[in-house]
Design an enzyme around this catalytic site. Structure first.
Site, short mmCIF file in Angstrom:
data_model
loop_
_atom_site.label_atom_id
_atom_site.label_comp_id
_atom_site.label_asym_id
_atom_site.label_seq_id
_atom_site.Cartn_x
_atom_site.Cartn_y
_atom_site.Cartn_z
N ARG A 1 5.28 -7.66 -6.41
CA ARG A 1 4.27 -8.37 -5.78
C ARG A 1 3.69 -9.40 -6.51
O ARG A 1 3.07 -10.48 -5.75
CB ARG A 1 3.19 -7.24 -5.78
CG ARG A 1 2.11 -7.61 -4.73
CD ARG A 1 1.19 -6.64 -4.52
NE ARG A 1 0.03 -6.50 -5.86
CZ ARG A 1 -1.24 -6.00 -5.63
NH1 ARG A 1 -1.41 -5.74 -4.64
NH2 ARG A 1 -1.70 -5.98 -6.71
N HIS B 1 -0.86 -0.18 6.73
CA HIS B 1 0.07 0.01 5.63
C HIS B 1 -0.55 1.66 5.22
O HIS B 1 -1.69 1.62 5.10
CB HIS B 1 0.06 -0.81 4.58
CG HIS B 1 0.74 -2.06 4.61
ND1 HIS B 1 0.21 -3.25 3.98
CD2 HIS B 1 1.87 -2.43 5.08
CE1 HIS B 1 1.04 -4.22 4.25
NE2 HIS B 1 1.96 -3.73 5.09
N HIS C 1 5.28 2.49 6.86
CA HIS C 1 5.77 3.13 5.81
C HIS C 1 5.51 4.71 5.87
O HIS C 1 6.52 5.64 6.11
CB HIS C 1 5.21 2.53 4.57
CG HIS C 1 5.61 1.23 4.42
ND1 HIS C 1 6.58 0.53 4.45
CD2 HIS C 1 4.66 0.12 4.01
CE1 HIS C 1 6.57 -0.71 4.43
NE2 HIS C 1 5.32 -0.93 4.11
N HIS D 1 7.12 -4.68 12.28
CA HIS D 1 6.67 -5.09 10.88
C HIS D 1 7.17 -6.22 10.22
O HIS D 1 8.18 -6.26 9.53
CB HIS D 1 6.29 -3.73 10.30
CG HIS D 1 5.32 -4.15 8.93
ND1 HIS D 1 4.05 -4.01 9.19
CD2 HIS D 1 5.69 -4.18 7.46
CE1 HIS D 1 3.32 -4.36 8.10
NE2 HIS D 1 4.34 -4.13 7.04
N ASP E 1 10.20 -6.07 7.97
CA ASP E 1 8.79 -6.20 6.63
C ASP E 1 9.24 -7.27 5.83
O ASP E 1 9.05 -8.49 6.21
CB ASP E 1 9.12 -4.78 5.84
CG ASP E 1 7.65 -4.69 5.04
OD1 ASP E 1 7.03 -5.57 4.82
OD2 ASP E 1 7.65 -3.66 4.49
N HIS F 1 -5.43 -3.89 6.16
CA HIS F 1 -4.16 -3.95 5.26
C HIS F 1 -3.77 -2.71 4.78
O HIS F 1 -2.42 -2.37 4.81
CB HIS F 1 -4.54 -4.91 4.27
CG HIS F 1 -3.43 -5.10 3.25
ND1 HIS F 1 -3.06 -4.14 2.31
CD2 HIS F 1 -2.13 -5.97 3.35
CE1 HIS F 1 -1.96 -4.25 1.39
NE2 HIS F 1 -1.30 -5.51 2.20
#
Lengths: 454, 454
Positions: A85, A237, A274, A61, A325, A210
């Site tokens: 974010r 995710h 995750h 990832h 990630d 996503h």
């Protein structure tokens, strides 16, 4: 043909094994033998690999452009997942195919230096800044393929469907770069990408939704169907933040896991990334589906996601794989030991995942999660990936054959990787990447990305 | 006199500051100036330090011999804190002064390579294997002093009182090596140690009570009194495991913190190590006492201790310091970012401890916790410790002056430390220790320790 003589090697049947000769022909392992039984191991052609040689490690990832946020993402103001974010979006808005290529090439080179021979790029930065497609709608994907090739890493380009800004919410701002409008248009674009690269043995085109936030149920079905039709890896995710679970329950009455199951997204080709905040039924659902877990421990710590039920999932039969990630760190051994140590922090107990289990996650399970089922094992017929870890550094000194697996998983660092062979090609030798100064390439690429975003 | 020209330096008043000239005379910083205002900075004598130069970092909690357990302590069977302790005891039983010297010298060299300029050795391996004192009862302490000197690190030798195997339980087995019989005999031995080394500016003799398990209340009072009389650092393990809290409550009706407070152990000279499992009143008590917290995040993860209330303690005014304890990792930046990231894992929120707060923990607060209050700051009059971190590696590339503190604390690794000056003496240059091959020294010392224990 090249022969490698490994001081120690981690083999599928015998574990840590001393004095192993591995023969490589045309990118494949064609023989694995003990040096005693081998012929001609004193040839001038034999490359000596002191230390422990592992199979290729798979980073399942990656959001490669996040590398430019390392450090910057820790400045004041980024003090929640959602604040972070915003910073990530500012960067995402600035990248064009050239800037993405430069950043990806340098970051992928950093990954190979750390021992990763495959990377799964969870790619959703598809279109121009205003959402309008580039002349070639896959220009960004092609940039990633070129970057991986030039950096010497194998790529699973996990093209990501991203249709909504939340449950019932349209894409906004930079998110317009991510979206194809609807599922069929996503599938048509990915089909072109697959046609361009799917025949290349060093690239797999995978599919992703996503998240349940970003893909409505009909879109989830289209993504799952595309992956099934192409026998391709399928990633998503899952439950990274409690807010996602709450929104999903409010909008649909289901947990994200249940929603994915109902939409046909879960199954053996699927990797859920995750899976931090799961209900008990979710664990059962993932185990029944024989999906894999894609854990990203350093990122999950840096983003304040929390500690998920890794040990319970593995105990239920969900195979573990690992990824870096956001590239807060790119060290496979740090990810691996964090997977175990985080469980210790959460439970007060040791002994959930041992060194062999963590090497299996980094090697064969990770490679399989990226569609490279023929990698991740030092055995005849497999792709010729070799990752050698020195046992004479200040970090690894003191390891012996009995403790070498634990010494590497729990004590080594990316900096101990001395030699990396990917599909038979030597990419790292003596700790140096064949492309030269990777730090310099990163500095140039990151400065370029920031200028574009300024 | 030597002048160093730092590309960036972390200064007490101005934070990250470009182009700083630091003048060092006889082990002290005698001038800190911006290069623009400086004279003769183009002298041949000026040493150029590209990257970010920090003050000396202080490792407040070391059990140096645990270095031999790295990797080995992760093998099957060590699956609880107490199972791990059995392995540690087997090693502890085997070491004599020569073996301890060799292991400590190599491990301390590993620490200096990582940027630590001071180490607090929490030393309780005092006597012969059967508990009988060596001819010189401080032979083991002297070995540690010699090792630190030869490795180029400053030492706070925290001589630890260890009298009991638990509440009301005698010392057993290898624990007999730890014990002096009673508090006055501990104090008499430490007085000799202080007389031998206390006048040396590179050694501080501190005092510790191992824990409330290992030192009855009258012993606690004696240790605290000795530290007060000598104005010495006073350290203690506190509430590392729930079992310690439960045993203390059962035996005394008090929490360990309350017991320490009643015995006079808490105060501004005191550092409480771990403090993982605290009651709300304990936090208030530690804050009132103005004691410091000695957090050891990688060890606390590896030993399944748990995540303590670090942010709450710091918020209450308890200064943070950091240590590498069992040396599962020896990286100051990893300890620092784990302090923050562990809080994120526990709370789901970011933004507890920023880069400046963590550098303060590593630098001035840590040094003060070890009795080196004149270290840890790049300012005139301070000890001349300089730790330079390269900003051009694959890990740190992309840092700029604005983000350098965060890039180093949250992205750099021990391997990025290029230059270390301790009390004016260059110990690490170009990433190499002046004593040569530290990995080789570790391998030899660890093999020797294991043979002795076999």
């Amino acid at each position: 043909m090249t022969r490698y003589r490994c001081e120690l090697a981690w083999l599928p049947d015998t574990g840590i094994t001393p004095d192993v000769v591995i023969t490589v022909t045309d990118g494949r392992i064609t023989d694995v033998a003990s040096a005693g039984a081998g012929s001609a191991v004193d040839d001038a052609e034999v490359v000596s690999l002191p230390g422990l040689t592992l199979p290729g490690l798979a980073n399942v990832h990656s959001h490669v452009f996040h590398r430019a946020l390392r450090g910057a993402a820790e400045a004041p103001g980024a003090d929640s997942f959602w604040g972070w974010r915003e910073r990530m979006y500012a960067l995402a808005g600035a990248l064009d195919p050239d800037a993405l290529y430069a950043l990806a090439r340098a970051t992928y080179a950093e990954l190979v230096l750390a021992g990763w021979t495959s990377v799964g790029e969870f790619h959703y930065l598809h279109h121009g800044p205003d959402g309008r497609p580039y002349t070639d709608p896959n220009a960004m994907g092609h940039a990633l393929v070129a970057a991986a090739e030039d950096a010497g890493i194998r790529l699973c380009l996990i093209d990501t469907c991203y249709l909504a800004g939340g449950f019932g919410a349209p894409l906004e701002g930079v998110q317009r770069r991510f979206g194809d409008g609807d599922g069929p248009r996503w599938a048509a674009r990915v089909e072109d990408l697959h046609r361009a690269h799917g025949g290349d043995g060093r690239v797999v085109v995978g599919a992703a939704a996503h998240s349940v936030r970003a893909v409505p149920p009909d879109g989830l079905g289209i993504v799952a169907a595309w992956a099934a039709a192409h026998d391709a890896p399928l990633h998503v995710h899952l439950s990274e933040q409690p807010a996602e679970n709450a929104a999903c329950l409010a909008a649909t009455g289901r947990t994200p896991t249940a929603l994915l199951a109902a939409a046909g997204v879960l199954g053996p080709r699927t990797t859920v990334v995750h899976a931090t905040h799961l209900a008990a039924d979710d664990l059962d659902e993932l185990a029944r589906a024989r999906s894999r877990l894609g854990l990203c421990p350093t990122t999950e710590a840096a983003l304040a996601d929390g500690i998920g039920p890794t040990a319970a999932l593995v105990g239920a039969g969900v195979p573990l794989t690992l990824g870096t990630d956001s590239h807060a760190s790119t060290d496979p051994f740090e990810e691996a030991r964090r997977a175990e140590w985080d469980q210790r922090l959460a439970t007060g107990r040791r002994g959930h995942l041992d060194a062999d289990a963590l090497l299996t996650a980094l090697g064969p399970e990770g490679q399989a999660a990226l569609g490279f089922a023929d990698a991740g094992r030092l055995e005849t017929g497999a792709r010729a990936d070799l990752v050698t870890v020195g046992l004479d550094s200040v970090r690894t000194a003191g390891a012996d054959p009995v403790t070498a697996a634990a010494a590497v998983v729990f004590g080594a660092r990316a900096e101990d990787v001395t030699h990396v062979v990917v599909d038979g090609r030597v990419v790292v030798a003596g700790g140096h990447h064949t492309m030269g100064d990777v730090g310099g390439a990163l500095a140039t690429a990151i400065a370029g990305a920031r200028e574009a975003g300024a």
